[in-house]
Design a protein around this motif. Structure first.
Motif, PDB file in Angstrom:
ATOM      1  N   LYS A 184      -4.495   5.063  -7.914  1.00  0.00           N
ATOM      2  CA  LYS A 184      -5.887   4.631  -7.997  1.00  0.00           C
ATOM      3  C   LYS A 184      -6.706   5.368  -6.947  1.00  0.00           C
ATOM      4  O   LYS A 184      -6.289   5.498  -5.804  1.00  0.00           O
ATOM      5  CB  LYS A 184      -5.998   3.126  -7.766  1.00  0.00           C
ATOM      6  CG  LYS A 184      -5.378   2.302  -8.853  1.00  0.00           C
ATOM      7  CD  LYS A 184      -5.517   0.831  -8.558  1.00  0.00           C
ATOM      8  CE  LYS A 184      -4.843   0.006  -9.631  1.00  0.00           C
ATOM      9  NZ  LYS A 184      -4.923  -1.435  -9.328  1.00  0.00           N
ATOM     10  N   ARG A 224     -11.060   0.409   0.060  1.00  0.00           N
ATOM     11  CA  ARG A 224     -10.265   1.646  -0.048  1.00  0.00           C
ATOM     12  C   ARG A 224      -8.842   1.416   0.435  1.00  0.00           C
ATOM     13  O   ARG A 224      -7.873   1.834  -0.201  1.00  0.00           O
ATOM     14  CB  ARG A 224     -10.929   2.734   0.775  1.00  0.00           C
ATOM     15  CG  ARG A 224     -10.191   4.033   0.773  1.00  0.00           C
ATOM     16  CD  ARG A 224     -10.913   5.040   1.631  1.00  0.00           C
ATOM     17  NE  ARG A 224     -10.205   6.286   1.687  1.00  0.00           N
ATOM     18  CZ  ARG A 224     -10.436   7.208   2.587  1.00  0.00           C
ATOM     19  NH1 ARG A 224     -11.381   7.036   3.483  1.00  0.00           N
ATOM     20  NH2 ARG A 224      -9.740   8.321   2.597  1.00  0.00           N
ATOM     21  N   VAL A 229     -13.206   2.240  -9.735  1.00  0.00           N
ATOM     22  CA  VAL A 229     -11.858   2.749  -9.465  1.00  0.00           C
ATOM     23  C   VAL A 229     -11.471   3.682 -10.606  1.00  0.00           C
ATOM     24  O   VAL A 229     -11.633   3.354 -11.781  1.00  0.00           O
ATOM     25  CB  VAL A 229     -10.851   1.584  -9.342  1.00  0.00           C
ATOM     26  CG1 VAL A 229      -9.441   2.116  -9.179  1.00  0.00           C
ATOM     27  CG2 VAL A 229     -11.236   0.691  -8.190  1.00  0.00           C
ATOM     28  N   ARG A 230     -10.985   4.859 -10.236  1.00  0.00           N
ATOM     29  CA  ARG A 230     -10.531   5.833 -11.221  1.00  0.00           C
ATOM     30  C   ARG A 230      -9.029   6.003 -11.088  1.00  0.00           C
ATOM     31  O   ARG A 230      -8.472   5.803 -10.022  1.00  0.00           O
ATOM     32  CB  ARG A 230     -11.208   7.195 -10.991  1.00  0.00           C
ATOM     33  CG  ARG A 230     -12.702   7.183 -11.177  1.00  0.00           C
ATOM     34  CD  ARG A 230     -13.342   8.523 -10.828  1.00  0.00           C
ATOM     35  NE  ARG A 230     -13.191   8.820  -9.402  1.00  0.00           N
ATOM     36  CZ  ARG A 230     -12.508   9.857  -8.908  1.00  0.00           C
ATOM     37  NH1 ARG A 230     -11.908  10.708  -9.694  1.00  0.00           N
ATOM     38  NH2 ARG A 230     -12.427  10.046  -7.608  1.00  0.00           N
ATOM     39  N   HIS A 238      -6.716  -0.399  -2.120  1.00  0.00           N
ATOM     40  CA  HIS A 238      -6.208   0.446  -3.200  1.00  0.00           C
ATOM     41  C   HIS A 238      -5.089   1.366  -2.711  1.00  0.00           C
ATOM     42  O   HIS A 238      -4.122   1.619  -3.438  1.00  0.00           O
ATOM     43  CB  HIS A 238      -7.338   1.252  -3.823  1.00  0.00           C
ATOM     44  CG  HIS A 238      -8.295   0.411  -4.602  1.00  0.00           C
ATOM     45  ND1 HIS A 238      -7.923  -0.323  -5.700  1.00  0.00           N
ATOM     46  CD2 HIS A 238      -9.607   0.162  -4.427  1.00  0.00           C
ATOM     47  CE1 HIS A 238      -8.954  -0.979  -6.171  1.00  0.00           C
ATOM     48  NE2 HIS A 238      -9.994  -0.703  -5.410  1.00  0.00           N
ATOM     49  N   VAL A 279     -10.610   5.619  -5.212  1.00  0.00           N
ATOM     50  CA  VAL A 279     -11.887   4.928  -5.031  1.00  0.00           C
ATOM     51  C   VAL A 279     -12.860   5.886  -4.357  1.00  0.00           C
ATOM     52  O   VAL A 279     -12.499   6.622  -3.447  1.00  0.00           O
ATOM     53  CB  VAL A 279     -11.719   3.609  -4.235  1.00  0.00           C
ATOM     54  CG1 VAL A 279     -11.218   3.863  -2.837  1.00  0.00           C
ATOM     55  CG2 VAL A 279     -12.991   2.811  -4.195  1.00  0.00           C
ATOM     56  N   PRO A 299     -18.080   0.507  -2.697  1.00  0.00           N
ATOM     57  CA  PRO A 299     -17.082   1.230  -3.478  1.00  0.00           C
ATOM     58  C   PRO A 299     -17.586   1.450  -4.898  1.00  0.00           C
ATOM     59  O   PRO A 299     -18.201   0.557  -5.482  1.00  0.00           O
ATOM     60  CB  PRO A 299     -15.856   0.321  -3.462  1.00  0.00           C
ATOM     61  CG  PRO A 299     -16.163  -0.786  -2.520  1.00  0.00           C
ATOM     62  CD  PRO A 299     -17.612  -0.793  -2.259  1.00  0.00           C
ATOM     63  N   ASN A 354      -1.286   1.509  -4.164  1.00  0.00           N
ATOM     64  CA  ASN A 354      -0.613   2.757  -4.532  1.00  0.00           C
ATOM     65  C   ASN A 354       0.751   2.851  -3.855  1.00  0.00           C
ATOM     66  O   ASN A 354       1.749   3.211  -4.494  1.00  0.00           O
ATOM     67  CB  ASN A 354      -1.465   3.965  -4.155  1.00  0.00           C
ATOM     68  CG  ASN A 354      -2.705   4.093  -5.013  1.00  0.00           C
ATOM     69  OD1 ASN A 354      -2.791   3.529  -6.100  1.00  0.00           O
ATOM     70  ND2 ASN A 354      -3.676   4.833  -4.517  1.00  0.00           N
TER      71      ASN A 354
END
Length: 126
Positions: free
Chosen positions: A40, A21, A58-59, A24, A42, A55, A28
């Motif tokens: 992104k 996390r 990833v969206r 990501h 998570v 995890p 960002n």
């Protein structure tokens, strides 16, 4: 004994999930000024065997991209606007702090379970 080993496994999986996390979140933050970059996200899910968390996929954040007015920018359209990113640094800083604190909580749990396991081994040796 298996409960202590399970606690070690679960806290280790929690630390790995929070590390992902945080990775990501840092991506960002690094791309806050990248045109067209989508934040992104998570999420976490329980492992199939129930031994911890991992995890999830990833969206990308579907919120609207910032419209930036800069007529001289190479990506600007006829109106002088281009799409910026949808990263909000305040949200990313808050997410980073939450991930850090969750990681630290899992680390304390891991250390406590490790010490309890070591104490158990010391008792069994006597």
């Amino acid at each position: 004994m298996s409960d202590l080993l399970g606690a070690l496994s679960q806290s280790a999986s929690g630390m790995q999930a929070q590390a992902a996390r945080l990775r990501h979140v840092s991506e960002n933050m690094a791309n806050v000024d990248t045109p067209g970059y989508r934040r992104k996200l998570v999420s976490f899910r329980e492992m199939a065997d129930g031994s911890g968390v991992e995890p999830g996929p990833v969206r990308l954040d579907r919120n609207a991209l910032a419209r930036i007015y800069a007529p001289g920018h190479p990506l600007a359209d006829d109106t002088g606007h281009y799409d910026g990113s949808n990263v909000d640094l305040m949200i990313e800083v808050a997410d980073a702090r939450e991930a850090q604190r969750s990681y630290e909580a899992n680390l304390k749990l891991f250390d406590q379970a490790r010490r309890m396991t070591q104490s158990l081994f010391d008792l069994l040796r006597k």
